[in-house]
Write a protein that holds these residues in place. Structure first.
Motif, PDB file in Angstrom:
ATOM      1  N   PRO A 226      -0.881  -0.329  69.908  1.00 62.71           N
ATOM      2  CA  PRO A 226      -2.288   0.193  70.062  1.00 62.71           C
ATOM      3  C   PRO A 226      -2.515   1.892  69.638  1.00 62.71           C
ATOM      4  N   GLU A 233      -7.846   1.985  62.782  1.00 58.41           N
ATOM      5  CA  GLU A 233      -8.788   2.001  62.241  1.00 58.41           C
ATOM      6  C   GLU A 233      -9.479   3.751  61.586  1.00 58.41           C
ATOM      7  N   SER A 302      -3.903  -9.101  58.600  1.00 55.02           N
ATOM      8  CA  SER A 302      -5.241  -8.899  59.041  1.00 55.02           C
ATOM      9  C   SER A 302      -6.045  -7.871  60.298  1.00 55.02           C
ATOM     10  N   VAL A 303      -5.011  -6.701  59.601  1.00 55.52           N
ATOM     11  CA  VAL A 303      -5.696  -5.113  60.306  1.00 55.52           C
ATOM     12  C   VAL A 303      -6.422  -5.416  59.157  1.00 55.52           C
ATOM     13  N   TRP A 335      -3.066 -18.507  66.482  1.00 50.04           N
ATOM     14  CA  TRP A 335      -2.887 -16.982  66.877  1.00 50.04           C
ATOM     15  C   TRP A 335      -3.102 -17.235  68.956  1.00 50.04           C
ATOM     16  N   LYS A 339      -0.858 -15.500  72.325  1.00 41.81           N
ATOM     17  CA  LYS A 339      -1.356 -14.758  73.247  1.00 41.81           C
ATOM     18  C   LYS A 339      -0.744 -15.735  74.855  1.00 41.81           C
ATOM     19  N   ASN A 346      -2.254  -9.657  74.382  1.00 38.95           N
ATOM     20  CA  ASN A 346      -3.604 -10.555  74.457  1.00 38.95           C
ATOM     21  C   ASN A 346      -5.171  -9.700  74.149  1.00 38.95           C
ATOM     22  N   ASP A 347      -4.954  -8.400  73.764  1.00 37.02           N
ATOM     23  CA  ASP A 347      -5.906  -8.343  73.777  1.00 37.02           C
ATOM     24  C   ASP A 347      -6.419  -7.482  71.915  1.00 37.02           C
ATOM     25  N   TYR A 348      -5.046  -8.431  71.382  1.00 34.03           N
ATOM     26  CA  TYR A 348      -4.999  -7.582  69.448  1.00 34.03           C
ATOM     27  C   TYR A 348      -6.848  -8.359  69.293  1.00 34.03           C
ATOM     28  N   PRO A 349      -7.346  -7.770  68.557  1.00 38.01           N
ATOM     29  CA  PRO A 349      -8.578  -8.156  68.240  1.00 38.01           C
ATOM     30  C   PRO A 349      -8.763  -8.983  67.168  1.00 38.01           C
ATOM     31  N   TYR A 350      -8.060  -9.204  66.057  1.00 37.21           N
ATOM     32  CA  TYR A 350      -8.680 -10.026  64.764  1.00 37.21           C
ATOM     33  C   TYR A 350      -8.295 -11.130  64.500  1.00 37.21           C
TER      34      TYR A 350
END
Length: 352
Positions: A226, A233, A302-303, A335, A339, A346-350
């Motif tokens: 993260p 970001e 993906s990011v 994907w 997860k 699990n919290d990867y948002p993309y």
């Protein structure tokens, strides 16, 4: 499969638009194995068959002690590629030096003479010399339009004391002063940094103005901390483009014996978790009809802020496969399954 100009993405705030694949050319420098010149020409030809211009190519003076740049320039000239149809990124910091005694070496069934080595030159004058050399090696018609300091993390890692590290970091800053002057003079269009240790990129970003960064072995389907995602970001919010490289961890995720450029052993307790992760990952890829290479590439793109993935091959027939991996999405359910199985945060948002 062919990438058109419609597939291109803005390179941050530079005004340049680039394809989502950067062709690495370490193979042109015989970095891992000796490749016949005819095979190298076939690789370069495929790049221009599969991607609209400008084709994006990444090279370095360290690759074969300048051989990769030299071969690239010869190939571009042979195929009469207009300079505007190619965008060359050159990683600077290693300069060709002649060996006092050429080393005859037997590789790939032939004897070759290794005539040159590369010496590290990270300083104001050293980087200027490396830039001038890159222009000579590429030939009169072709100039790198993206430049960076090569391996700054490795240069810092060998420091013996805190004072030595500070001196080395000052060398890096001086090198970037030289690159910034060359950009202001109009010799190239964008200045960046590439490293395997993303925290060194973060440190350099705080000290010098950058247009782009190249992450290596950092932002992958296997590892995506993260803290790194937050840094990416921030870079993107400032108009700094990200190129993602070494998304296979030096080939390990697609079956290679190296992980981050070191040989790993399934019988070694420290390495055993790597093999267990890969086994599960490959099994899930097979269950979904997806190649591990395809999954790694698509995750690497993906990011938000990542504009391209750097891919290298020593086989011309693989270029089309690489282009397809960049341009073909992976089903969201894949994907989600990663997860569920704990292979992807699990919290990867993309994705997923």
């Amino acid at each position: 499969m062919h990438l058109s100009a419609a597939d291109f993405r803005p390179l941050g705030s530079t005004g340049l638009r680039v394809p989502p694949i950067v062709f690495g050319c370490s193979a042109l420098g015989n970095l891992y194995q000796v490749i016949p010149d005819v095979a190298k020409l076939e690789i370069v030809s495929e790049w221009f068959e599969r991607v609209a211009s400008p084709v994006f190519i990444d090279t370095a003076g360290k690759y074969g002690a300048g051989l990769a740049m030299e071969m690239l320039g010869k190939a571009l000239a042979k195929f009469e590629i207009p300079p505007d149809d190619v965008l060359i990124s050159s990683k600077l910091g290693w300069k060709r030096t002649p060996l006092t005694t050429p080393e005859p070496t037997f590789e790939a069934g032939v004897w070759i003479d290794i005539e040159h080595d590369a010496v590290q030159q990270i300083s104001y004058e050293g980087i200027r010399e490396c830039y001038d050399e890159s222009c000579r090696l590429l030939g009169e018609a072709y100039r790198p339009q993206l430049v960076s300091v090569h391996d700054p993390d490795e240069y810092l890692a060998v420091a013996t004391t805190p004072d030595d590290r500070r001196r080395r970091f000052d060398d890096i800053v001086d090198a970037y002063r030289a690159l910034t002057e060359l950009k202001q003079r109009g010799d190239m269009q964008a200045v960046g940094v590439g490293a395997k240790d993303w925290r060194v990129i973060q440190e350099i970003d705080a000290a010098v103005p950058l247009d782009w960064v190249m992450l290596a072995n950092s932002l992958t389907v296997m590892r995506h901390p993260p803290e790194l995602l937050a840094f990416v970001e921030k870079l993107a919010s400032r108009g700094i483009a990200i190129i993602n490289s070494a998304v296979f961890h030096a080939g390990f995720l697609v079956g290679g014996k190296y992980f981050d450029y070191r040989v790993v052993d399934a019988n070694n307790d420290a390495d055993r978790p790597l093999f267990a992760w890969r086994k599960s990952f490959v099994a899930l890829c097979e269950a979904h009809g997806i190649s591990p290479m395809h999954a790694c590439v698509q995750f690497g793109l993906s990011v938000p802020g990542v504009v391209a993935v750097a891919l290298n091959t020593s086989r011309a027939e693989r270029v089309q496969e690489n282009v397809a991996a960049v341009s073909t999405p992976v089903p969201p359910q894949f994907w989600a399954t990663l997860k569920e199985e704990g292979l992807l945060a699990n919290d990867y948002p993309y994705v997923g």
